[in-house]
Each structure stands twice: as C-alpha cells, then as structure tokens.
Design a protein around this motif. Structure first.
Motif, mmCIF file in Angstrom:
data_model
loop_
_atom_site.group_PDB
_atom_site.id
_atom_site.type_symbol
_atom_site.label_atom_id
_atom_site.label_comp_id
_atom_site.label_asym_id
_atom_site.label_seq_id
_atom_site.Cartn_x
_atom_site.Cartn_y
_atom_site.Cartn_z
ATOM 1 N N SER A 45 0.803 -1.222 0.000
ATOM 2 C CA SER A 45 0.000 0.000 0.000
ATOM 3 C C SER A 45 0.834 1.270 0.000
ATOM 4 O O SER A 45 0.361 2.319 -0.438
ATOM 5 C CB SER A 45 -0.931 0.018 1.218
ATOM 6 N N THR A 46 2.069 1.220 0.486
ATOM 7 C CA THR A 46 2.891 2.425 0.492
ATOM 8 C C THR A 46 3.309 2.835 -0.911
ATOM 9 O O THR A 46 3.653 3.992 -1.141
ATOM 10 C CB THR A 46 4.140 2.238 1.366
ATOM 11 N N ALA A 47 3.261 1.887 -1.856
ATOM 12 C CA ALA A 47 3.636 2.165 -3.248
ATOM 13 C C ALA A 47 2.450 2.242 -4.184
ATOM 14 O O ALA A 47 2.585 2.698 -5.319
ATOM 15 C CB ALA A 47 4.595 1.083 -3.751
ATOM 16 N N ALA A 48 1.269 1.809 -3.756
ATOM 17 C CA ALA A 48 0.128 1.614 -4.651
ATOM 18 C C ALA A 48 -0.389 2.921 -5.252
ATOM 19 O O ALA A 48 -0.136 4.013 -4.743
ATOM 20 C CB ALA A 48 -1.010 0.920 -3.894
ATOM 21 N N THR A 49 -1.130 2.780 -6.340
ATOM 22 C CA THR A 49 -1.848 3.898 -6.950
ATOM 23 C C THR A 49 -3.257 3.954 -6.371
ATOM 24 O O THR A 49 -3.963 2.947 -6.333
ATOM 25 C CB THR A 49 -1.927 3.731 -8.477
ATOM 26 N N PRO A 56 -6.368 12.909 -0.606
ATOM 27 C CA PRO A 56 -5.053 13.065 -1.250
ATOM 28 C C PRO A 56 -4.095 11.893 -1.007
ATOM 29 O O PRO A 56 -2.892 12.045 -1.197
ATOM 30 C CB PRO A 56 -4.518 14.317 -0.575
ATOM 31 N N ARG A 57 -4.593 10.721 -0.591
ATOM 32 C CA ARG A 57 -3.719 9.574 -0.363
ATOM 33 C C ARG A 57 -3.069 9.143 -1.673
ATOM 34 O O ARG A 57 -3.718 9.089 -2.724
ATOM 35 C CB ARG A 57 -4.516 8.413 0.220
ATOM 36 N N ALA A 58 -1.787 8.846 -1.616
ATOM 37 C CA ALA A 58 -1.043 8.438 -2.804
ATOM 38 C C ALA A 58 0.116 7.552 -2.382
ATOM 39 O O ALA A 58 0.586 7.608 -1.244
ATOM 40 C CB ALA A 58 -0.516 9.655 -3.569
ATOM 41 N N VAL A 154 9.768 1.388 2.936
ATOM 42 C CA VAL A 154 9.826 2.769 3.412
ATOM 43 C C VAL A 154 9.495 2.797 4.900
ATOM 44 O O VAL A 154 8.638 2.063 5.384
ATOM 45 C CB VAL A 154 8.867 3.657 2.593
ATOM 46 N N GLU A 155 10.207 3.642 5.636
ATOM 47 C CA GLU A 155 10.007 3.688 7.088
ATOM 48 C C GLU A 155 8.724 4.434 7.454
ATOM 49 O O GLU A 155 8.287 5.346 6.749
ATOM 50 C CB GLU A 155 11.222 4.348 7.757
ATOM 51 N N ARG A 156 8.104 3.983 8.530
ATOM 52 C CA ARG A 156 6.907 4.636 9.052
ATOM 53 C C ARG A 156 7.290 5.936 9.786
ATOM 54 O O ARG A 156 8.460 6.192 10.070
ATOM 55 C CB ARG A 156 6.183 3.699 10.016
ATOM 56 N N ARG A 157 6.280 6.703 10.112
ATOM 57 C CA ARG A 157 6.486 7.911 10.928
ATOM 58 C C ARG A 157 6.445 7.484 12.395
ATOM 59 O O ARG A 157 5.380 7.318 12.977
ATOM 60 C CB ARG A 157 5.403 8.946 10.629
ATOM 61 N N ARG A 158 7.616 7.286 12.974
ATOM 62 C CA ARG A 158 7.723 6.827 14.352
ATOM 63 C C ARG A 158 8.709 7.726 15.097
ATOM 64 O O ARG A 158 9.884 7.811 14.724
ATOM 65 C CB ARG A 158 8.208 5.372 14.412
ATOM 66 N N PHE A 159 8.225 8.391 16.157
ATOM 67 C CA PHE A 159 9.069 9.258 16.966
ATOM 68 C C PHE A 159 8.822 8.971 18.439
ATOM 69 O O PHE A 159 7.705 8.668 18.851
ATOM 70 C CB PHE A 159 8.755 10.741 16.694
ATOM 71 N N THR A 160 9.877 9.095 19.231
ATOM 72 C CA THR A 160 9.720 9.013 20.680
ATOM 73 C C THR A 160 9.083 10.303 21.188
ATOM 74 O O THR A 160 8.913 11.279 20.441
ATOM 75 C CB THR A 160 11.082 8.823 21.361
ATOM 76 N N ALA A 161 8.750 10.334 22.471
ATOM 77 C CA ALA A 161 8.176 11.535 23.073
ATOM 78 C C ALA A 161 9.129 12.718 22.990
ATOM 79 O O ALA A 161 8.701 13.882 23.013
ATOM 80 C CB ALA A 161 7.813 11.264 24.525
ATOM 81 N N ASP A 162 10.425 12.438 22.845
ATOM 82 C CA ASP A 162 11.427 13.503 22.721
ATOM 83 C C ASP A 162 11.680 13.905 21.274
ATOM 84 O O ASP A 162 12.594 14.698 20.999
ATOM 85 C CB ASP A 162 12.750 13.049 23.349
ATOM 86 N N ALA A 225 -7.585 12.489 9.585
ATOM 87 C CA ALA A 225 -6.774 11.272 9.553
ATOM 88 C C ALA A 225 -5.475 11.510 10.302
ATOM 89 O O ALA A 225 -4.964 12.640 10.353
ATOM 90 C CB ALA A 225 -6.477 10.852 8.114
ATOM 91 N N ALA A 226 -4.954 10.456 10.900
ATOM 92 C CA ALA A 226 -3.650 10.488 11.569
ATOM 93 C C ALA A 226 -2.956 9.169 11.260
ATOM 94 O O ALA A 226 -2.832 8.294 12.107
ATOM 95 C CB ALA A 226 -3.799 10.709 13.069
ATOM 96 N N ASP A 227 -2.512 9.036 10.022
ATOM 97 C CA ASP A 227 -1.963 7.796 9.486
ATOM 98 C C ASP A 227 -0.452 7.927 9.403
ATOM 99 O O ASP A 227 0.069 8.770 8.659
ATOM 100 C CB ASP A 227 -2.579 7.547 8.102
ATOM 101 N N ASN A 228 0.256 7.091 10.131
ATOM 102 C CA ASN A 228 1.709 7.163 10.178
ATOM 103 C C ASN A 228 2.406 6.175 9.248
ATOM 104 O O ASN A 228 3.621 5.975 9.354
ATOM 105 C CB ASN A 228 2.189 6.931 11.617
ATOM 106 N N THR A 229 1.631 5.567 8.339
ATOM 107 C CA THR A 229 2.197 4.606 7.391
ATOM 108 C C THR A 229 2.042 5.077 5.949
ATOM 109 O O THR A 229 2.971 4.947 5.142
ATOM 110 C CB THR A 229 1.516 3.237 7.549
ATOM 111 N N HIS A 230 0.883 5.624 5.617
ATOM 112 C CA HIS A 230 0.576 5.988 4.239
ATOM 113 C C HIS A 230 0.775 7.484 4.003
ATOM 114 O O HIS A 230 0.822 8.266 4.946
ATOM 115 C CB HIS A 230 -0.853 5.559 3.904
#
Length: 278
Positions: A45-49, A56-58, A154-162, A225-230
């Motif tokens: 899904s990270t590469a799909a059309t 605006p998902r792409a 592709v890496e996800r959006r992942r952050f620590t509290a800092d 939306a709050a999607d950290n993968t797509h």
C-alpha cells in the motif's frame, strides 16, 4: 494466458488507467519511435496507486513518473495489504512475469505486511520465507532478461516523546540487504533513506508527508486522519524522489525534476478506481 502488452501499457497523458490483469499502468506522454522502457512495481500500500475517492492519499509508485522522462512507462502493480507471500500466492507475480520483457525493470518492495506473522496468508520470517519469496521475484525477472531491483520498505512515521525517530521494520530490511548481496542484485535502501528524511524533518513537518488531515480538511476524510504509514501527495512525491535518485540504473531518470525542490502536489493524478484492485 495470452497477454496483449500494448493494452497493458496503454496510458493517458500524465495519468493512470486500469490495464488488463488488475495491473496499473502509469505514464506520461507517448515516446517517439522505438520500444518504450517499462518499470514494473511489485509492492504494498505504500507504493500503490490510489483513486479519486482516496484523494489526497497516494503511493510512491503512483509518483514515480514525476521523476522519469516521457519515454518510460510505469506499470504499478503494487497492491494495498500485500506481502511478498500474498502477492505471489495470489498470482500477481505471475501476471508481471507474463508481461515483463527483456530490458524492463522490476522494483520489488515488501516488508510492511510480511511483518504480520499472525496472518498465515501474509506473514513471513525475515531470514527464511521472506527471502525465499523475494527470490521468486528475482528469478522471474531474470528469466525474462529483465532487471530486478530490491527496495527495502519505506520507514513509518515513528518518533519518541522527545522527537527522536526510531526504526519499525525489525530484521526485514537487513534480510533484504543480505539477499541483495548474496544474489548480486541492485538495492535501493529506502528504509535508510526515508528514516534519514523523517529524522531531518521532525515530528511536525512529517505530518505534511504522511496522511495527517484535520477534520473537514478533505471531503474524502471528513473526520480527518492520523496515518503514520501511508502518504498524501507531497509525501508520495518525496519518497518517489528518494527511489529514483538512489536507483541509478533506472531508465529515463529526469535529473532536472530530481533537482527541483518544489514539485507541486497537483502534478499527480488519481484514476476513478484503484487500478490494482479493479
């Protein structure tokens, strides 16, 4: 099965149309005389059309033509929810093998759904079945005298509290890197490239790349939306830039576009339906 390659590679100017076999065809203007180079994408899904209803998902495969000259076609077969195992088991690799031709390129990018080991239809072990399935893609491309390229997920959006980014794909990128070395296959390390980009941007700026939307901002996502993968369009474009910039053996790389820091989101188009799912 007899494949009409001309039908498969039909494309509208600047857009994407559903080809036969549930495979997406994306390209810009038709090339001049001679055979068109084609890049196939096998991925998730990270590469799909995506379709108008998803705007605006792409996916980054949807945005690849932005950084390629007009004489290169992109057949984006990436499928939402697919793993290296399920994509092959559902016969979608066979469809690519039937259509790919000598000199074409196959980008192979899985990992997100291979990690779902609780799902027997999709889960793989990074050092055994994941590599075994990826070899099927490499062998299929090489049997057709095409050029496979492995692309780490592709890496996800992942952050620590800092606000410090952290990796989320476990051993799967390392397993793909090792397979690339063992098989002498070109590798685009999209995991490392995207992780570096997200780290430089930080937690807030990355929201403009991923599918983060306020309620009411887009009619397709009325609750937000709050999607950290797509990705939304901007993120898909920037990830495609990483892929093409690192893929030095890709045909038709548009160096002018790669140097342009301000590619507008509306350069992308969305077809009426998701081509790979039609």
């Amino acid at each position: 099965m007899t494949i009409d390659r001309r039908t498969l590679l039909r494309a509208s100017l600047g857009g994407a149309t559903a080809g036969v076999l549930g495979v997406t065809t994306a390209a810009r203007a038709a090339p001049g005389p001679g055979r068109r180079s084609t890049i196939f994408v096998a991925g998730d899904s990270t590469a799909a059309t995506y379709a108008l209803a998803d705007l605006p998902r792409a996916g980054w495969g949807q945005a690849l033509p932005v950084f390629l000259h007009h004489g290169v076609a992109v057949v984006n077969a990436a499928l939402s929810g697919a793993s290296s195992k399920s994509f092959a088991d559902q016969g979608r690799l066979d469809l690519i093998r039937a259509a790919i031709r000598p000199g074409d390129t196959l980008l192979i990018s899985f990992g997100h759904n291979d990690e779902k080991v609780e799902d027997p239809a999709r889960g793989t072990d990074p050092w055994t079945t994941f590599q075994d399935y990826l070899r099927r893609y490499l062998d299929g491309a090489r049997a057709a005298r095409a050029h496979p390229i492995l692309v780490t997920p592709v890496e996800r959006r992942r952050f620590t509290a800092d606000g410090v980014p952290y990796l989320s794909h476990g051993a799967y990128p390392d397993a793909m890197r090792a397979l690339a070395r063992q098989t002498r296959t070109p590798l685009i390390d999209l995991t490392a490239l995207s992780f570096d980009l997200w780290g430089r941007l930080g937690p807030e700026a990355t929201k403009d790349h991923f599918l983060w939307l306020d309620a009411g901002e887009q009619p397709t996502y009325p609750a937000g939306a709050a999607d950290n993968t797509h990705f939304q369009a901007h993120g898909a474009i920037e990830v495609a830039r990483l892929v093409v910039a690192a893929g030095r053996s890709l045909p038709g790389r548009d160096r002018r576009a790669l140097r342009d820091p301000a590619i507008p989101d509306d350069v992308l188009t969305w077809p009426p339906i998701r081509p790979a799912e039609s």
